[in-house]
Design an enzyme around this catalytic site. Structure first.
Site, PDB file in Angstrom:
ATOM      1  N   TYR A 284      -1.981  -1.593  10.239  1.00  0.00           N
ATOM      2  CA  TYR A 284      -2.022  -1.622   8.765  1.00  0.00           C
ATOM      3  C   TYR A 284      -0.690  -1.140   8.197  1.00  0.00           C
ATOM      4  CZ  TYR A 284      -4.045  -1.152   4.076  1.00  0.00           C
ATOM      5  OH  TYR A 284      -4.308  -1.287   2.725  1.00  0.00           O
TER       6      TYR A 284
ATOM      7  N   SER B 159       0.871  -1.185   0.000  1.00  0.00           N
ATOM      8  CA  SER B 159       0.000   0.000   0.000  1.00  0.00           C
ATOM      9  C   SER B 159       0.902   1.227   0.000  1.00  0.00           C
ATOM     10  CB  SER B 159      -0.852  -0.017   1.280  1.00  0.00           C
ATOM     11  OG  SER B 159      -1.496   1.213   1.486  1.00  0.00           O
TER      12      SER B 159
HETATM   13  P1  NAP Z   1     -11.708  -5.615  -0.277  1.00  0.00           P
HETATM   14  O1  NAP Z   1     -12.645  -5.047  -1.277  1.00  0.00           O
HETATM   15  O2  NAP Z   1     -12.073  -5.591   1.166  1.00  0.00           O
HETATM   16  O3  NAP Z   1     -11.320  -7.097  -0.716  1.00  0.00           O
HETATM   17  C1  NAP Z   1     -10.486  -7.883   0.082  1.00  0.00           C
HETATM   18  C2  NAP Z   1     -10.933  -9.325  -0.017  1.00  0.00           C
HETATM   19  O4  NAP Z   1     -10.020 -10.106   0.786  1.00  0.00           O
HETATM   20  C3  NAP Z   1     -12.339  -9.555   0.544  1.00  0.00           C
HETATM   21  O5  NAP Z   1     -13.091 -10.384  -0.316  1.00  0.00           O
HETATM   22  C4  NAP Z   1     -12.049 -10.248   1.871  1.00  0.00           C
HETATM   23  O6  NAP Z   1     -13.074 -11.134   2.291  1.00  0.00           O
HETATM   24  C5  NAP Z   1     -10.801 -11.027   1.545  1.00  0.00           C
HETATM   25  N1  NAP Z   1     -10.099 -11.419   2.756  1.00  0.00           N
HETATM   26  C6  NAP Z   1      -9.977 -10.726   3.917  1.00  0.00           C
HETATM   27  N2  NAP Z   1      -9.290 -11.435   4.817  1.00  0.00           N
HETATM   28  C7  NAP Z   1      -8.967 -12.601   4.220  1.00  0.00           C
HETATM   29  C8  NAP Z   1      -8.277 -13.758   4.646  1.00  0.00           C
HETATM   30  N3  NAP Z   1      -7.791 -13.848   5.887  1.00  0.00           N
HETATM   31  N4  NAP Z   1      -8.118 -14.785   3.775  1.00  0.00           N
HETATM   32  C9  NAP Z   1      -8.626 -14.720   2.523  1.00  0.00           C
HETATM   33  N5  NAP Z   1      -9.312 -13.645   2.059  1.00  0.00           N
HETATM   34  C10 NAP Z   1      -9.481 -12.607   2.905  1.00  0.00           C
HETATM   35  O7  NAP Z   1     -10.286  -4.864  -0.357  1.00  0.00           O
HETATM   36  P2  NAP Z   1      -9.492  -4.169  -1.570  1.00  0.00           P
HETATM   37  O8  NAP Z   1      -9.670  -2.716  -1.423  1.00  0.00           O
HETATM   38  O9  NAP Z   1      -9.802  -4.839  -2.850  1.00  0.00           O
HETATM   39  O10 NAP Z   1      -7.997  -4.478  -1.096  1.00  0.00           O
HETATM   40  C11 NAP Z   1      -7.226  -5.534  -1.624  1.00  0.00           C
HETATM   41  C12 NAP Z   1      -5.792  -5.386  -1.117  1.00  0.00           C
HETATM   42  O11 NAP Z   1      -5.267  -4.125  -1.525  1.00  0.00           O
HETATM   43  C13 NAP Z   1      -5.656  -5.413   0.405  1.00  0.00           C
HETATM   44  O12 NAP Z   1      -4.484  -6.092   0.776  1.00  0.00           O
HETATM   45  C14 NAP Z   1      -5.559  -3.943   0.768  1.00  0.00           C
HETATM   46  O13 NAP Z   1      -4.899  -3.743   1.991  1.00  0.00           O
HETATM   47  C15 NAP Z   1      -4.769  -3.425  -0.406  1.00  0.00           C
HETATM   48  N6  NAP Z   1      -4.938  -1.987  -0.624  1.00  0.00           N
HETATM   49  C16 NAP Z   1      -6.185  -1.459  -0.836  1.00  0.00           C
HETATM   50  C17 NAP Z   1      -6.301  -0.076  -1.023  1.00  0.00           C
HETATM   51  C18 NAP Z   1      -7.632   0.592  -1.249  1.00  0.00           C
HETATM   52  O14 NAP Z   1      -7.686   1.844  -1.234  1.00  0.00           O
HETATM   53  N7  NAP Z   1      -8.714  -0.138  -1.476  1.00  0.00           N
HETATM   54  C19 NAP Z   1      -5.163   0.742  -0.974  1.00  0.00           C
HETATM   55  C20 NAP Z   1      -3.929   0.144  -0.756  1.00  0.00           C
HETATM   56  C21 NAP Z   1      -3.821  -1.217  -0.581  1.00  0.00           C
HETATM   57  P3  NAP Z   1     -14.181 -10.593   3.338  1.00  0.00           P
HETATM   58  O15 NAP Z   1     -14.962  -9.573   2.576  1.00  0.00           O
HETATM   59  O16 NAP Z   1     -14.925 -11.809   3.715  1.00  0.00           O
HETATM   60  O17 NAP Z   1     -13.395  -9.981   4.467  1.00  0.00           O
END
Ligand code: NAP
Length: 247
Positions: free
Chosen positions: A153, A140
């Site tokens: 985080y 991130s």
């Molecule tokens: P998201 O929409 O919340 O999707 C994350 C997915 O991961 C969800 O389906 C979640 O399932 C699943 N998950 C959570 N814990 C898990 C586990 N222990 N084992 C397997 N699956 C799991 O998030 P996103 O925004 O797409 O983010 C994806 C990645 O990018 C993350 O690592 C996040 O930290 C990183 N990121 C995101 C952003 C942003 O602005 N969105 C910015 C920087 C980095 P549940 O829904 O059941 O929890």
């Protein structure tokens, strides 16, 4: 990517779903891994509608047994493993240090950092069997800068940058490239949960491009990093952050 096989964790939502669809569009067979089987099933359905090939694997990336099973099921189904996007992650909200519960710290680190490490630990031996592969881990912008009150985080995402570089150094000589992506604020369900009501304009203003990114913009970079077009890129933490860390 015809004939290649990719594992995408956290593939039932947001960035993971967008990357899964793009990998499939490029011809890869996709192991769609998520804690949430409903979200994962929807991703598989979307891939199949586009004539791609995917399987659903329900797994918690913080569990050794479930990560081992995830890799085994992928290889049982598709015969090999070429790429992985270790993307599953959770956010913990902003919590003042004196109120920060250890349970929140532990759970965040166990998914975001231990989860990525476990995935690499069991994915890499499979990749070595076919002569190499490419891994992208989810860090991130918070993996390269501090964010007040975002302790677990920020720690987890800085840790992902470190273990990405370590694995790149250990396995570069054996044909495995390991990089991570460092997105700024991206429009996904996670951001909807995280961004407080009314705070969006101020957060958008913090990006040089004055907007949040899209999951598709991150997916494009992830797929490029896995592709042969990035054949001399390894150990890199790639910002896809609209310039939020440029100041
Ligand atoms: P998201 O929409 O919340 O999707 C994350 C997915 O991961 C969800 O389906 C979640 O399932 C699943 N998950 C959570 N814990 C898990 C586990 N222990 N084992 C397997 N699956 C799991 O998030 P996103 O925004 O797409 O983010 C994806 C990645 O990018 C993350 O690592 C996040 O930290 C990183 N990121 C995101 C952003 C942003 O602005 N969105 C910015 C920087 C980095 P549940 O829904 O059941 O929890």
């Amino acid at each position: 990517m015809e004939g290649k096989v990719v594992i995408v964790t956290g593939a039932g939502s947001g960035i993971g779903r967008a990357a899964s669809l793009l990998f499939a569009e490029k011809g890869a067979r996709v192991a769609v891994v998520d804690l949430d089987p409903a979200g994962g099933a929807e991703t598989v359905e979307q891939i199949e509608r586009g004539k791609g090939e995917a399987i659903l694997i329900e797994a918690d990336v913080s569990s050794t047994d479930q990560v081992q099973a995830m890799v085994r099921k992928t290889v049982d189904a598709f015969g090999r493993l070429d790429y992985a996007f270790n993307n599953a992650g959770v956010e913990a909200g902003l919590i003042p240090l004196d109120q920060y519960a250890e349970e929140v710290w532990d759970r965040t680190l166990s998914v975001n950092l231990t989860g990525v490490w476990l995935c690499m630990k069991y994915e890499i031996p499979e990749m070595l069997k076919t002569g190499g592969g490419a891994i992208v881990n989810a860090s991130s912008a918070a993996g390269v800068i501090g964010v007040p009150q975002h302790y677990a985080y920020v720690a987890s995402k800085h840790g992902v940058v470190g273990i990405t570089k370590s694995a790149a150094l250990e396995f570069g000589g054996q044909g495995i490239r390991v990089n991570c992506v460092c997105p700024g604020m991206i429009d996904t369900p996670m951001t909807e949960r995280f961004v407080p009501d009314g705070a969006r304009p101020m957060l958008e203003e913090g990006h040089a491009l004055k907007r949040f990114g899209t999951a598709q913009e991150v997916a494009e970079t992830v797929v490029w990093l896995c592709s042969d077009a990035a054949s001399f890129v390894t150990g890199h933490a790639m910002l896809i952050d609209g310039g939020i860390t440029a100041q």
